[in-house]
Design a protein around this motif. Sequence first.
Motif, mmCIF file in Angstrom:
data_model
loop_
_atom_site.group_PDB
_atom_site.id
_atom_site.type_symbol
_atom_site.label_atom_id
_atom_site.label_comp_id
_atom_site.label_asym_id
_atom_site.label_seq_id
_atom_site.Cartn_x
_atom_site.Cartn_y
_atom_site.Cartn_z
ATOM 1 N N LEU A 185 38.422 23.079 37.801
ATOM 2 C CA LEU A 185 36.963 23.012 37.640
ATOM 3 C C LEU A 185 36.259 23.135 38.988
ATOM 4 N N PHE A 186 36.847 22.519 40.001
ATOM 5 C CA PHE A 186 36.277 22.626 41.348
ATOM 6 C C PHE A 186 36.300 24.075 41.834
ATOM 7 N N LEU A 187 37.411 24.765 41.584
ATOM 8 C CA LEU A 187 37.513 26.172 41.975
ATOM 9 C C LEU A 187 36.524 27.036 41.197
ATOM 10 N N ASN A 188 36.286 26.645 39.937
ATOM 11 C CA ASN A 188 35.308 27.378 39.127
ATOM 12 C C ASN A 188 33.896 27.241 39.711
ATOM 13 N N ARG A 189 33.560 26.038 40.156
ATOM 14 C CA ARG A 189 32.240 25.823 40.735
ATOM 15 C C ARG A 189 32.026 26.634 42.009
ATOM 16 N N TRP A 190 33.120 26.878 42.725
ATOM 17 C CA TRP A 190 33.037 27.671 43.956
ATOM 18 C C TRP A 190 33.191 29.168 43.674
ATOM 19 N N GLY A 191 33.331 29.531 42.418
ATOM 20 C CA GLY A 191 33.417 30.934 42.071
ATOM 21 C C GLY A 191 34.789 31.546 42.257
ATOM 22 N N LEU A 192 35.804 30.712 42.475
ATOM 23 C CA LEU A 192 37.156 31.232 42.698
ATOM 24 C C LEU A 192 37.916 31.425 41.385
ATOM 25 N N VAL A 193 37.458 30.773 40.339
ATOM 26 C CA VAL A 193 38.024 30.959 39.000
ATOM 27 C C VAL A 193 36.871 31.264 38.052
ATOM 28 N N ARG A 194 36.952 32.399 37.351
ATOM 29 C CA ARG A 194 35.875 32.780 36.441
ATOM 30 C C ARG A 194 35.794 31.818 35.255
ATOM 31 N N ARG A 197 37.921 32.084 32.171
ATOM 32 C CA ARG A 197 39.362 31.886 32.368
ATOM 33 C C ARG A 197 39.740 30.429 32.602
ATOM 34 N N VAL A 198 38.750 29.547 32.711
ATOM 35 C CA VAL A 198 39.034 28.142 33.032
ATOM 36 C C VAL A 198 39.966 27.524 32.003
ATOM 37 N N LEU A 199 39.644 27.704 30.703
ATOM 38 C CA LEU A 199 40.460 27.092 29.654
ATOM 39 C C LEU A 199 41.886 27.631 29.681
ATOM 40 N N LYS A 200 42.040 28.941 29.913
ATOM 41 C CA LYS A 200 43.372 29.536 29.974
ATOM 42 C C LYS A 200 44.178 28.956 31.133
ATOM 43 N N PHE A 201 43.516 28.808 32.297
ATOM 44 C CA PHE A 201 44.206 28.264 33.471
ATOM 45 C C PHE A 201 44.606 26.801 33.248
ATOM 46 N N VAL A 202 43.712 26.027 32.595
ATOM 47 C CA VAL A 202 44.013 24.615 32.333
ATOM 48 C C VAL A 202 45.205 24.499 31.389
ATOM 49 N N ARG A 203 45.201 25.304 30.317
ATOM 50 C CA ARG A 203 46.320 25.276 29.377
ATOM 51 C C ARG A 203 47.622 25.689 30.054
ATOM 52 N N ARG A 204 47.529 26.723 30.900
ATOM 53 C CA ARG A 204 48.725 27.184 31.622
ATOM 54 C C ARG A 204 49.233 26.091 32.560
ATOM 55 N N ALA A 205 48.307 25.433 33.262
ATOM 56 C CA ALA A 205 48.698 24.366 34.189
ATOM 57 C C ALA A 205 49.368 23.221 33.437
ATOM 58 N N LYS A 335 50.493 39.794 47.574
ATOM 59 C CA LYS A 335 50.143 39.335 46.239
ATOM 60 C C LYS A 335 50.893 38.069 45.858
ATOM 61 N N VAL A 336 52.149 37.960 46.278
ATOM 62 C CA VAL A 336 52.918 36.750 45.967
ATOM 63 C C VAL A 336 52.261 35.532 46.577
ATOM 64 N N LEU A 337 51.851 35.651 47.839
ATOM 65 C CA LEU A 337 51.254 34.515 48.526
ATOM 66 C C LEU A 337 49.865 34.182 47.994
ATOM 67 N N SER A 338 49.118 35.196 47.556
ATOM 68 C CA SER A 338 47.761 34.953 47.065
ATOM 69 C C SER A 338 47.745 34.523 45.604
ATOM 70 N N GLY A 339 48.861 34.778 44.897
ATOM 71 C CA GLY A 339 48.944 34.349 43.515
ATOM 72 C C GLY A 339 48.387 35.343 42.523
ATOM 73 N N TYR A 340 48.084 36.573 42.982
ATOM 74 C CA TYR A 340 47.492 37.561 42.084
ATOM 75 C C TYR A 340 48.457 38.699 41.822
ATOM 76 N N THR A 341 49.615 38.386 41.251
ATOM 77 C CA THR A 341 50.558 39.437 40.883
ATOM 78 C C THR A 341 50.123 40.052 39.569
ATOM 79 N N SER A 342 50.508 41.292 39.360
ATOM 80 C CA SER A 342 50.102 41.991 38.141
ATOM 81 C C SER A 342 50.641 41.301 36.907
ATOM 82 N N ASN A 343 51.875 40.765 37.001
ATOM 83 C CA ASN A 343 52.477 40.076 35.850
ATOM 84 C C ASN A 343 51.690 38.841 35.458
ATOM 85 N N ASP A 344 51.218 38.093 36.479
ATOM 86 C CA ASP A 344 50.445 36.893 36.197
ATOM 87 C C ASP A 344 49.128 37.259 35.520
ATOM 88 N N GLU A 345 48.511 38.374 35.959
ATOM 89 C CA GLU A 345 47.251 38.813 35.380
ATOM 90 C C GLU A 345 47.454 39.164 33.907
#
Length: 348
Positions: A185-194, A197-205, A335-345
Amino acid sequence: MRKGLALFLGLSFLVSSIVLLSSIDLNTIDVLAKANVKMLGYVFLLLILSWCLDAYKLHSVVAAAGEHISYKFAFLLNWLRYFGCAITPMQSGGGPFQVYFLYKSGIPIGKGIAITLVGTLMTLLQIGIVVPMALLYVPELMKGKLLLKGALYYVAIFVMAMWVIVVLSLLRPNLIKKLSGAIILFLNRWGLVRKKRVLKFVRRAYREIDNYNRNFQLFFTSGLAKFLLAFLVSWLQMIALFSILPCIIWALGFNVSYIEAFFAQALLMFLLYFVPTPGASGVAEGGGTAIFAFLVPWNMAGVVAITWRLFTEYLSIAMGAVTAVLLLGWGGAEKVLSGYTSNDEEES
């Protein structure tokens, strides 16, 4: 990643140059000219033995989690860990590389995190046992070194905080879930998580925290035998790695106690684990010189520290860099270090 690598190389080169210029003299050249090359060959063999034991440790930890990887793959994962640690602050990038490739080989992320974390905790536990012994047996190592003492306290607090988080993650997983949700939620407020996608990220976490917790327990149940084997191999790997320093010193013609050299490395390694510079660059070379001056004359301390760093870190990092480029390319490693791999997307 390029910035991290450049910073690592720049700091290492800068501090190494300062250390050498401030310590070497004509006697240093004479000692180097008479060095026992055969003994340095033993140092290289110790490094290879350390790599082999480290790979077997990872192989055993994976087996304890009910999974399987090849011995060759374990080698590559450990080299990638060294490279990831070298280009990120507080050596935090090694884990993501290992978790990513474990995931690509079919091991879930939660289980991959548990495997990687267990390997790290084993090492921290071992060093945490040895360091108090070092301070009691060789108190002179820290005598008059106020900066190193401060760093020791800082790292000790950091390690204890890490253990508290690990224990809470096992005993109170719901608390960790709430914390991860708050972070998203904090990342969402800063615009780093759309927002969508918040609910999807929370469920995944939440799913991965359950997976991590469930698989962590395997190490102490069905995988206990393999876990204990990995812990034993981890001690053997440490002995092989920490035997490098006394062999370097003996190769230069100086008499040194193996135990004192062993304790000196344990103390230095403990200090370097959570240094904010990429791969502890700069601090390793300068701190190593300060601590190793207890074992050898000052005009040789810098040479010993940098040679020790070459065998215990630089060569492993170089192997990891080659492995990362061959398997991923520069862009893929980013991409591995940033966490934005195509598979994750795609999975998200």
